[in-house]
Enzyme design. Sequence first.
Site, PDB file in Angstrom:
ATOM      1  N   THR A 124       0.862  -1.165   0.000  1.00 43.13           N
ATOM      2  CA  THR A 124       0.000   0.000   0.000  1.00 43.13           C
ATOM      3  C   THR A 124       0.902   1.220   0.000  1.00 43.13           C
ATOM      4  O   THR A 124       1.421   1.616   1.020  1.00 43.13           O
ATOM      5  CB  THR A 124      -0.914   0.015   1.233  1.00 43.13           C
ATOM      6  OG1 THR A 124      -0.115   0.061   2.395  1.00 43.13           O
ATOM      7  CG2 THR A 124      -1.772  -1.217   1.291  1.00 43.13           C
ATOM      8  N   GLY A 125       1.180   1.764  -1.175  1.00 44.05           N
ATOM      9  CA  GLY A 125       1.900   3.029  -1.286  1.00 44.05           C
ATOM     10  C   GLY A 125       0.961   4.083  -0.775  1.00 44.05           C
ATOM     11  O   GLY A 125       0.003   4.441  -1.425  1.00 44.05           O
ATOM     12  N   THR A 126       1.220   4.578   0.407  1.00 46.25           N
ATOM     13  CA  THR A 126       0.154   4.998   1.315  1.00 46.25           C
ATOM     14  C   THR A 126       0.276   6.431   1.782  1.00 46.25           C
ATOM     15  O   THR A 126       1.368   6.966   1.846  1.00 46.25           O
ATOM     16  CB  THR A 126       0.210   4.086   2.558  1.00 46.25           C
ATOM     17  OG1 THR A 126       0.004   2.770   2.145  1.00 46.25           O
ATOM     18  CG2 THR A 126      -0.762   4.459   3.617  1.00 46.25           C
ATOM     19  N   THR A 127      -0.857   6.990   2.185  1.00 43.45           N
ATOM     20  CA  THR A 127      -0.881   8.159   3.067  1.00 43.45           C
ATOM     21  C   THR A 127      -1.842   7.839   4.215  1.00 43.45           C
ATOM     22  O   THR A 127      -3.014   7.557   3.981  1.00 43.45           O
ATOM     23  CB  THR A 127      -1.352   9.424   2.342  1.00 43.45           C
ATOM     24  OG1 THR A 127      -0.543   9.638   1.185  1.00 43.45           O
ATOM     25  CG2 THR A 127      -1.238  10.641   3.262  1.00 43.45           C
TER      26      THR A 127
END
Length: 219
Positions: free
Chosen positions: A19-22
Amino acid sequence: MLRAGAPTGDLPRAGEVHTGTTIMAVEFDGGVVMGSDSRVSAGEAVVNRVFDKLSPLHERIYCALSGSAADAQAVADMAAYQLELHGIELEEPPLVLAAANVVRNISYKYREDLSAHLMVAGWDQREGGQVYGTLGGMLTRQPFAIGGSGSTFIYGYVDAAYKPGMSPEECRRFTTDAIALAMSRDGSSGGVIYLVTITAAGVDHRVILGNELPKFYDE
Protein backbone atom coordinates in the site's frame (compact mmCIF):
# COMPACT_ATOMS: atom_id res chain seq x y z
CA MET A 1 2.06 -2.83 -1.39
CA LEU A 2 1.16 -0.27 1.20
CA ARG A 3 4.53 1.30 0.47
CA ALA A 4 5.68 2.96 3.67
CA GLY A 5 7.49 6.26 3.69
CA ALA A 6 10.25 4.77 5.83
CA PRO A 7 10.19 1.03 5.07
CA THR A 8 11.93 -1.50 7.25
CA GLY A 9 13.63 -4.74 6.33
CA ASP A 10 14.68 -5.73 2.82
CA LEU A 11 13.62 -4.04 -0.38
CA PRO A 12 10.22 -5.13 -1.75
CA ARG A 13 10.21 -8.33 -3.77
CA ALA A 14 9.02 -8.19 -7.35
CA GLY A 15 5.24 -8.40 -7.47
CA GLU A 16 4.80 -8.02 -3.71
CA VAL A 17 1.57 -6.24 -2.86
CA HIS A 18 2.08 -2.93 -1.06
CA THR A 19 0.00 0.00 0.00
CA GLY A 20 1.90 3.03 -1.29
CA THR A 21 0.15 5.00 1.31
CA THR A 22 -0.88 8.16 3.07
CA ILE A 23 -2.14 7.60 6.62
CA MET A 24 -2.96 10.15 9.31
CA ALA A 25 -4.41 10.44 12.82
CA VAL A 26 -5.38 13.51 14.88
CA GLU A 27 -6.38 13.87 18.53
CA PHE A 28 -9.20 16.14 19.65
CA ASP A 29 -10.84 16.68 23.03
CA GLY A 30 -12.85 13.50 23.45
CA GLY A 31 -11.53 11.32 20.66
CA VAL A 32 -9.47 10.89 17.51
CA VAL A 33 -9.87 11.06 13.75
CA MET A 34 -7.97 8.61 11.53
CA GLY A 35 -7.75 8.71 7.76
CA SER A 36 -6.10 6.95 4.83
CA ASP A 37 -6.09 6.75 1.08
CA SER A 38 -7.12 3.45 -0.55
CA ARG A 39 -4.62 2.59 -3.31
CA VAL A 40 -2.77 -0.76 -3.27
CA SER A 41 -0.06 -1.56 -5.80
CA ALA A 42 2.10 -4.48 -6.92
CA GLY A 43 5.10 -3.14 -8.77
CA GLU A 44 3.79 -0.60 -11.27
CA ALA A 45 0.23 -1.98 -11.26
CA VAL A 46 -2.63 -0.77 -9.07
CA VAL A 47 -4.26 -3.96 -7.79
CA ASN A 48 -6.90 -2.44 -5.50
CA ARG A 49 -8.32 1.08 -5.69
CA VAL A 50 -10.58 0.94 -2.61
CA PHE A 51 -8.67 -0.96 0.10
CA ASP A 52 -9.52 0.19 3.64
CA LYS A 53 -6.21 0.70 5.47
CA LEU A 54 -7.88 1.49 8.81
CA SER A 55 -8.00 -1.82 10.66
CA PRO A 56 -9.81 -2.33 14.00
CA LEU A 57 -7.74 -3.68 16.89
CA HIS A 58 -10.54 -3.47 19.45
CA GLU A 59 -13.92 -1.80 19.85
CA ARG A 60 -12.53 1.76 20.09
CA ILE A 61 -8.93 1.23 18.94
CA TYR A 62 -7.81 1.23 15.31
CA CYS A 63 -4.53 1.09 13.44
CA ALA A 64 -3.57 2.59 10.09
CA LEU A 65 -1.53 0.33 7.81
CA SER A 66 1.46 1.12 5.60
CA GLY A 67 4.23 -0.98 4.06
CA SER A 68 3.70 -4.49 2.74
CA ALA A 69 -0.04 -5.18 2.75
CA ALA A 70 0.45 -8.77 3.92
CA ASP A 71 2.93 -7.82 6.65
CA ALA A 72 0.87 -4.90 7.95
CA GLN A 73 -2.35 -6.91 8.05
CA ALA A 74 -0.57 -9.81 9.76
CA VAL A 75 0.68 -7.48 12.51
CA ALA A 76 -2.81 -6.00 12.91
CA ASP A 77 -4.39 -9.46 13.14
CA MET A 78 -1.87 -10.64 15.74
CA ALA A 79 -2.36 -7.49 17.79
CA ALA A 80 -6.16 -7.74 17.62
CA TYR A 81 -6.02 -11.36 18.84
CA GLN A 82 -3.76 -10.47 21.78
CA LEU A 83 -5.94 -7.50 22.72
CA GLU A 84 -9.08 -9.64 22.67
CA LEU A 85 -7.46 -12.03 25.16
CA HIS A 86 -6.19 -9.07 27.19
CA GLY A 87 -9.72 -7.65 27.43
CA ILE A 88 -11.16 -11.01 28.50
CA GLU A 89 -8.54 -11.38 31.25
CA LEU A 90 -9.07 -7.83 32.55
CA GLU A 91 -12.85 -7.95 32.06
CA GLU A 92 -12.66 -4.44 30.59
CA PRO A 93 -11.57 -2.88 27.29
CA PRO A 94 -7.80 -2.55 26.82
CA LEU A 95 -6.15 0.87 26.94
CA VAL A 96 -4.97 2.52 23.74
CA LEU A 97 -1.45 2.60 25.18
CA ALA A 98 -1.60 -1.16 25.74
CA ALA A 99 -2.65 -1.67 22.12
CA ALA A 100 0.20 0.53 20.90
CA ASN A 101 2.65 -1.44 23.03
CA VAL A 102 1.40 -4.73 21.57
CA VAL A 103 1.87 -3.41 18.02
CA ARG A 104 5.28 -1.97 18.91
CA ASN A 105 6.46 -5.26 20.42
CA ILE A 106 5.32 -7.34 17.43
CA SER A 107 6.87 -4.88 14.97
CA TYR A 108 10.18 -4.85 16.82
CA LYS A 109 10.31 -8.62 17.34
CA TYR A 110 9.92 -9.27 13.61
CA ARG A 111 11.71 -6.14 12.40
CA GLU A 112 14.14 -8.11 10.19
CA ASP A 113 11.32 -9.95 8.42
CA LEU A 114 8.57 -7.33 8.07
CA SER A 115 8.14 -4.24 5.94
CA ALA A 116 5.30 -2.52 7.77
CA HIS A 117 4.50 0.52 9.88
CA LEU A 118 1.31 0.75 11.93
CA MET A 119 -0.05 3.91 13.52
CA VAL A 120 -2.34 3.25 16.51
CA ALA A 121 -5.13 5.56 17.69
CA GLY A 122 -8.29 5.28 19.74
CA TRP A 123 -10.20 6.26 22.85
CA ASP A 124 -10.23 4.88 26.40
CA GLN A 125 -11.70 6.00 29.72
CA ARG A 126 -8.32 6.80 31.25
CA GLU A 127 -6.73 9.13 28.68
CA GLY A 128 -9.47 9.85 26.14
CA GLY A 129 -8.33 10.16 22.53
CA GLN A 130 -4.73 9.16 21.81
CA VAL A 131 -2.44 8.79 18.79
CA TYR A 132 0.73 6.68 18.88
CA GLY A 133 3.49 6.06 16.36
CA THR A 134 5.30 2.70 16.50
CA LEU A 135 7.95 3.02 13.78
CA GLY A 136 11.14 1.04 14.35
CA GLY A 137 10.13 -0.24 17.76
CA MET A 138 9.69 3.25 19.21
CA LEU A 139 6.49 4.38 20.91
CA THR A 140 5.62 8.06 20.78
CA ARG A 141 2.35 9.81 21.59
CA GLN A 142 1.64 12.79 19.33
CA PRO A 143 -1.26 15.26 18.90
CA PHE A 144 -1.26 14.22 15.24
CA ALA A 145 0.79 11.89 13.08
CA ILE A 146 1.26 11.17 9.38
CA GLY A 147 2.89 8.24 7.62
CA GLY A 148 3.39 6.43 4.35
CA SER A 149 4.98 7.49 1.08
CA GLY A 150 2.55 10.37 0.61
CA SER A 151 3.42 11.93 3.95
CA THR A 152 6.69 13.33 2.58
CA PHE A 153 4.69 15.78 0.46
CA ILE A 154 2.58 17.25 3.28
CA TYR A 155 4.85 17.86 6.28
CA GLY A 156 4.86 21.61 5.63
CA TYR A 157 1.09 21.71 5.22
CA VAL A 158 0.23 19.79 8.39
CA ASP A 159 2.73 21.76 10.49
CA ALA A 160 1.17 25.02 9.30
CA ALA A 161 -2.48 23.94 9.38
CA TYR A 162 -2.63 22.05 12.69
CA LYS A 163 -4.24 23.97 15.58
CA PRO A 164 -4.62 22.67 19.14
CA GLY A 165 -8.20 22.38 20.31
CA MET A 166 -9.80 21.62 16.95
CA SER A 167 -13.34 20.23 16.90
CA PRO A 168 -14.10 16.77 15.45
CA GLU A 169 -15.36 18.36 12.22
CA GLU A 170 -12.23 20.52 11.94
CA CYS A 171 -10.08 17.42 12.47
CA ARG A 172 -11.96 15.59 9.72
CA ARG A 173 -11.46 18.53 7.34
CA PHE A 174 -7.77 18.80 8.30
CA THR A 175 -7.26 15.08 7.67
CA THR A 176 -9.21 15.08 4.41
CA ASP A 177 -7.32 18.09 3.00
CA ALA A 178 -3.93 16.68 4.00
CA ILE A 179 -4.55 13.23 2.50
CA ALA A 180 -6.07 14.73 -0.66
CA LEU A 181 -2.97 16.90 -1.10
CA ALA A 182 -0.73 13.86 -0.70
CA MET A 183 -2.82 11.87 -3.19
CA SER A 184 -2.43 14.66 -5.76
CA ARG A 185 1.39 14.54 -5.47
CA ASP A 186 2.24 10.92 -4.62
CA GLY A 187 1.79 8.40 -7.42
CA SER A 188 1.54 5.56 -4.89
CA SER A 189 -1.43 7.15 -3.05
CA GLY A 190 -4.89 7.49 -4.53
CA GLY A 191 -8.46 6.23 -4.68
CA VAL A 192 -10.89 7.37 -2.00
CA ILE A 193 -10.33 8.63 1.54
CA TYR A 194 -11.47 6.53 4.48
CA LEU A 195 -12.17 8.39 7.74
CA VAL A 196 -12.85 6.96 11.20
CA THR A 197 -13.87 9.12 14.18
CA ILE A 198 -13.54 7.35 17.54
CA THR A 199 -15.15 8.72 20.73
CA ALA A 200 -16.78 7.42 23.91
CA ALA A 201 -20.02 7.17 21.93
CA GLY A 202 -18.54 4.74 19.40
CA VAL A 203 -16.97 4.71 15.93
CA ASP A 204 -18.15 6.77 12.96
CA HIS A 205 -17.05 5.59 9.49
CA ARG A 206 -17.03 7.87 6.45
CA VAL A 207 -15.81 7.57 2.85
CA ILE A 208 -14.83 10.58 0.73
CA LEU A 209 -15.31 9.51 -2.90
CA GLY A 210 -13.09 10.68 -5.72
CA ASN A 211 -15.57 13.27 -6.99
CA GLU A 212 -15.95 14.65 -3.45
CA LEU A 213 -12.24 15.22 -2.79
CA PRO A 214 -11.08 18.80 -2.20
CA LYS A 215 -9.68 20.58 -5.27
CA PHE A 216 -6.41 22.47 -5.13
CA TYR A 217 -4.62 25.08 -7.21
CA ASP A 218 -2.47 22.69 -9.24
CA GLU A 219 -5.56 20.75 -10.35
